[in-house]
Scaffold this active site. Sequence first.
Site, PDB file in Angstrom:
ATOM      1  N   ASP A 150     -76.000   0.024  46.569  1.00  0.00           N
ATOM      2  CA  ASP A 150     -75.944  -0.833  47.758  1.00  0.00           C
ATOM      3  C   ASP A 150     -76.397  -0.090  49.032  1.00  0.00           C
ATOM      4  OD1 ASP A 150     -75.021  -2.856  46.165  1.00  0.00           O
ATOM      5  OD2 ASP A 150     -72.918  -2.610  46.699  1.00  0.00           O
ATOM      6  N   ASP A 203     -74.029 -10.427  29.287  1.00  0.00           N
ATOM      7  CA  ASP A 203     -73.706 -10.107  27.894  1.00  0.00           C
ATOM      8  C   ASP A 203     -72.394  -9.343  27.732  1.00  0.00           C
ATOM      9  OD1 ASP A 203     -75.230  -8.169  29.291  1.00  0.00           O
ATOM     10  OD2 ASP A 203     -75.590  -7.077  27.438  1.00  0.00           O
ATOM     11  N   LEU A 204     -72.061  -8.470  28.687  1.00  0.00           N
ATOM     12  CA  LEU A 204     -70.818  -7.691  28.559  1.00  0.00           C
ATOM     13  C   LEU A 204     -69.598  -8.616  28.639  1.00  0.00           C
ATOM     14  CD1 LEU A 204     -71.619  -4.650  30.885  1.00  0.00           C
ATOM     15  CD2 LEU A 204     -71.881  -4.792  28.408  1.00  0.00           C
ATOM     16  N   ARG A 254     -73.552 -12.968  54.191  1.00  0.00           N
ATOM     17  CA  ARG A 254     -72.725 -12.957  52.971  1.00  0.00           C
ATOM     18  C   ARG A 254     -71.713 -11.810  52.997  1.00  0.00           C
ATOM     19  NH1 ARG A 254     -75.675 -14.468  47.552  1.00  0.00           N
ATOM     20  NH2 ARG A 254     -73.521 -14.164  46.997  1.00  0.00           N
ATOM     21  N   LYS A 258     -66.281  -6.948  51.222  1.00  0.00           N
ATOM     22  CA  LYS A 258     -66.557  -8.162  50.438  1.00  0.00           C
ATOM     23  C   LYS A 258     -66.203  -7.932  48.966  1.00  0.00           C
ATOM     24  CE  LYS A 258     -71.021  -8.724  49.078  1.00  0.00           C
ATOM     25  NZ  LYS A 258     -71.074  -8.782  47.619  1.00  0.00           N
ATOM     26  N   ASN A 259     -66.577  -6.756  48.456  1.00  0.00           N
ATOM     27  CA  ASN A 259     -66.392  -6.522  47.021  1.00  0.00           C
ATOM     28  C   ASN A 259     -64.953  -6.186  46.632  1.00  0.00           C
ATOM     29  OD1 ASN A 259     -69.048  -7.167  46.833  1.00  0.00           O
ATOM     30  ND2 ASN A 259     -69.774  -5.075  46.477  1.00  0.00           N
ATOM     31  N   ARG A 309     -79.473  -9.208  35.980  1.00  0.00           N
ATOM     32  CA  ARG A 309     -78.015  -9.350  36.041  1.00  0.00           C
ATOM     33  C   ARG A 309     -77.475 -10.229  34.896  1.00  0.00           C
ATOM     34  NH1 ARG A 309     -76.124  -9.834  42.267  1.00  0.00           N
ATOM     35  NH2 ARG A 309     -74.526  -8.366  41.620  1.00  0.00           N
ATOM     36  N   PRO A 310     -77.653  -9.774  33.653  1.00  0.00           N
ATOM     37  CA  PRO A 310     -77.162 -10.561  32.519  1.00  0.00           C
ATOM     38  C   PRO A 310     -75.628 -10.597  32.471  1.00  0.00           C
ATOM     39  CG  PRO A 310     -77.964  -8.428  31.770  1.00  0.00           C
ATOM     40  CD  PRO A 310     -78.251  -8.500  33.244  1.00  0.00           C
ATOM     41  N   CYS A 346     -77.094 -12.243  44.808  1.00  0.00           N
ATOM     42  CA  CYS A 346     -78.338 -11.644  45.290  1.00  0.00           C
ATOM     43  C   CYS A 346     -79.294 -11.389  44.131  1.00  0.00           C
ATOM     44  CB  CYS A 346     -78.039 -10.332  46.009  1.00  0.00           C
ATOM     45  SG  CYS A 346     -77.391 -10.577  47.670  1.00  0.00           S
ATOM     46  N   ARG A 351     -72.308 -14.157  42.533  1.00  0.00           N
ATOM     47  CA  ARG A 351     -72.138 -13.485  41.233  1.00  0.00           C
ATOM     48  C   ARG A 351     -70.649 -13.259  40.921  1.00  0.00           C
ATOM     49  NH1 ARG A 351     -74.747 -11.372  36.463  1.00  0.00           N
ATOM     50  NH2 ARG A 351     -73.517  -9.610  35.807  1.00  0.00           N
TER      51      ARG A 351
HETATM   52  N1  EPU Z   1     -75.011  -5.579  33.466  1.00  0.00           N
HETATM   53  C1  EPU Z   1     -75.401  -5.951  32.207  1.00  0.00           C
HETATM   54  N2  EPU Z   1     -74.640  -6.884  31.556  1.00  0.00           N
HETATM   55  C2  EPU Z   1     -73.532  -7.440  32.115  1.00  0.00           C
HETATM   56  C3  EPU Z   1     -73.129  -7.026  33.406  1.00  0.00           C
HETATM   57  C4  EPU Z   1     -73.896  -6.094  34.059  1.00  0.00           C
HETATM   58  O1  EPU Z   1     -76.402  -5.468  31.669  1.00  0.00           O
HETATM   59  O2  EPU Z   1     -72.904  -8.280  31.451  1.00  0.00           O
HETATM   60  C5  EPU Z   1     -75.839  -4.584  34.188  1.00  0.00           C
HETATM   61  C6  EPU Z   1     -76.391  -5.122  35.514  1.00  0.00           C
HETATM   62  O3  EPU Z   1     -77.534  -5.934  35.322  1.00  0.00           O
HETATM   63  C7  EPU Z   1     -76.694  -3.821  36.231  1.00  0.00           C
HETATM   64  C8  EPU Z   1     -75.561  -2.899  35.758  1.00  0.00           C
HETATM   65  O4  EPU Z   1     -75.024  -3.503  34.575  1.00  0.00           O
HETATM   66  O5  EPU Z   1     -77.938  -3.330  35.812  1.00  0.00           O
HETATM   67  C9  EPU Z   1     -74.437  -2.706  36.739  1.00  0.00           C
HETATM   68  O6  EPU Z   1     -74.086  -3.968  37.302  1.00  0.00           O
HETATM   69  P1  EPU Z   1     -72.604  -4.372  37.677  1.00  0.00           P
HETATM   70  O7  EPU Z   1     -72.122  -5.342  36.681  1.00  0.00           O
HETATM   71  O8  EPU Z   1     -71.794  -3.143  37.937  1.00  0.00           O
HETATM   72  O9  EPU Z   1     -72.849  -5.122  39.043  1.00  0.00           O
HETATM   73  P2  EPU Z   1     -71.942  -6.287  39.606  1.00  0.00           P
HETATM   74  O10 EPU Z   1     -70.560  -6.088  39.153  1.00  0.00           O
HETATM   75  O11 EPU Z   1     -72.600  -7.595  39.371  1.00  0.00           O
HETATM   76  C10 EPU Z   1     -71.164  -5.066  41.754  1.00  0.00           C
HETATM   77  C11 EPU Z   1     -71.228  -5.355  43.216  1.00  0.00           C
HETATM   78  C12 EPU Z   1     -72.665  -5.207  43.669  1.00  0.00           C
HETATM   79  C13 EPU Z   1     -73.123  -3.784  43.388  1.00  0.00           C
HETATM   80  C14 EPU Z   1     -72.957  -3.474  41.906  1.00  0.00           C
HETATM   81  C15 EPU Z   1     -73.266  -2.049  41.523  1.00  0.00           C
HETATM   82  C16 EPU Z   1     -69.440  -6.928  43.518  1.00  0.00           C
HETATM   83  C17 EPU Z   1     -69.019  -8.317  43.826  1.00  0.00           C
HETATM   84  N3  EPU Z   1     -70.742  -6.698  43.455  1.00  0.00           N
HETATM   85  O12 EPU Z   1     -72.025  -6.011  41.141  1.00  0.00           O
HETATM   86  O13 EPU Z   1     -72.696  -5.446  45.048  1.00  0.00           O
HETATM   87  O14 EPU Z   1     -74.466  -3.614  43.753  1.00  0.00           O
HETATM   88  O15 EPU Z   1     -71.595  -3.736  41.506  1.00  0.00           O
HETATM   89  O16 EPU Z   1     -72.452  -1.184  42.217  1.00  0.00           O
HETATM   90  O17 EPU Z   1     -68.600  -6.057  43.385  1.00  0.00           O
HETATM   91  C18 EPU Z   1     -73.562  -6.306  47.037  1.00  0.00           C
HETATM   92  O18 EPU Z   1     -72.423  -6.204  47.499  1.00  0.00           O
HETATM   93  O19 EPU Z   1     -74.571  -6.550  47.741  1.00  0.00           O
HETATM   94  C19 EPU Z   1     -73.742  -6.127  45.606  1.00  0.00           C
HETATM   95  C20 EPU Z   1     -74.823  -6.581  44.964  1.00  0.00           C
END
Ligand code: EPU
Length: 430
Positions: free
Chosen positions: A317, A129-130, A410, A26-27, A126-127, A121, A97
């Site tokens: 995960d 800001d980045l 999902r 999925k990712n 999950r902000p 999820c 997301r």
């Molecule tokens: N974060 C911030 N600010 C931002 C973005 C992220 O503080 O602007 C924080 C998040 O809140 C978290 C950390 O940075 O504490 C890492 O989050 P990341 O952004 O890496 O997560 P993501 O990209 O939203 C992806 C996967 C997730 C997986 C995470 C961590 C996808 C579509 N989703 O999420 O997968 O858990 O990386 O490896 O690639 C899932 O498949 O069930 C899933 C949740």
Amino acid sequence: MKGEFYIIGNSGEKTLSGKVVISGAKNDMVNAFAASLLMKGDLFVRNVPDVSDTEAMAALLSSLGGSVKRTATHEYKLNTGACAGSNLRGDIAKSIRASILYAGPLLARFGLVSFPFPGGCVIGKRPIDLFISGFMKMGARVSEKDGIFSIRAPRGGKIRGASIFFKRQSVTATETFMLAAVCADGTTVIKNAACEPEIAHLAEFLNSCGARIKGAGTSMIEIAGTGLLSAGKKIYDILPDRVEAGSFAILGALAARSLTIERCIPAHFEALIEALIEAGVDIKAGENTLVVRNSKRGRPFRAVDVKTHEYPGFATDLQAPMAVFLTQAEGEAIVFETIFEGRLGYVGELIRMGADILPLDQHRIQIKGGAELKGREVESPDLRAGLAYIIAAIVAKGDSVVHNAHYIDRGYERIEERLRAIGVKIERKP
Ligand code: EPU
């Protein structure tokens, strides 16, 4: 495909056997859909998982004016030549997301994009800001009204290459800015980038279409803006799902005589394999297969502490399925979830099933192994914890109902059929 799963547990007996073939990730699927916005012509995508997040990404692309054709099972032809708008449809974007991935290439291509706060999820705050600060570094103006973010490129409509330092490693932010940078003016450097295999894979594909990306898969990525790309005859082959493969490895250890996991890349979930080996699991990893065995006179597994970490560390995960494993190992283990502050929410239901788990704080639990799990009715709080409940229900004594099948759908394709094929007594009820 909604409803709930009914599972008859095997009381800890190791009865399952056979093979499972791992689906596309999925990712990685989300990256292929977002990459289509950088392509001049058709983009063919293969090994696409038949999961509801694919439907959501497809629906969003269609709503942007893109052409989305399912050419065969697991295959799509995408063409974004007719895309005109760049407002992400709120109802769909809020449900996933990864919808925010579209924001990067849309902004780069059309000079503006708007989107709601992305959903997905519920595993923490999950902000975004980045993303906001990254877009601003590329010269864009950002405004927000009634929950809708509008991002506008500087005069001239082109975002500029920039040096972007992420204060946290973020998978989706790394991918979003890599995609945006391909069509930006000048060179972008992403520092403290995430290193997940899906990121390197996306870069490799984009490079094969003419992009100039260096360093993807490391924490420093440099992207020279090149403009739109030509996929030509190249096909985006979605990577096997490392989380699905890892979850099946855990299931195999807990409940199978012998389980062969095919079409996976064990090198992508080495941290899990190492933890299972340390716990005493008999695992043989090849390049694209993994075999997990339990002999009749096998010794009990040993507890191992787990701390989640960005890739190549232990994947967040896989944290919930690993916790289920640890309820069955001998000894005490600490599970430390470092990535998301809301990803231990599933623990309460496991305790109700009989697991001996002590929550220590928002990020840590202590698991005392060797508990007998009992079948219960449980509500999946999210996708990965949902599969962990299914694994717990398989190990348990008695019947279980796992509600909220839609979370599991999902990311896991036809999970009940594939589990039945290795001997699990599971049915979906509407
Ligand atoms: N974060 C911030 N600010 C931002 C973005 C992220 O503080 O602007 C924080 C998040 O809140 C978290 C950390 O940075 O504490 C890492 O989050 P990341 O952004 O890496 O997560 P993501 O990209 O939203 C992806 C996967 C997730 C997986 C995470 C961590 C996808 C579509 N989703 O999420 O997968 O858990 O990386 O490896 O690639 C899932 O498949 O069930 C899933 C949740």
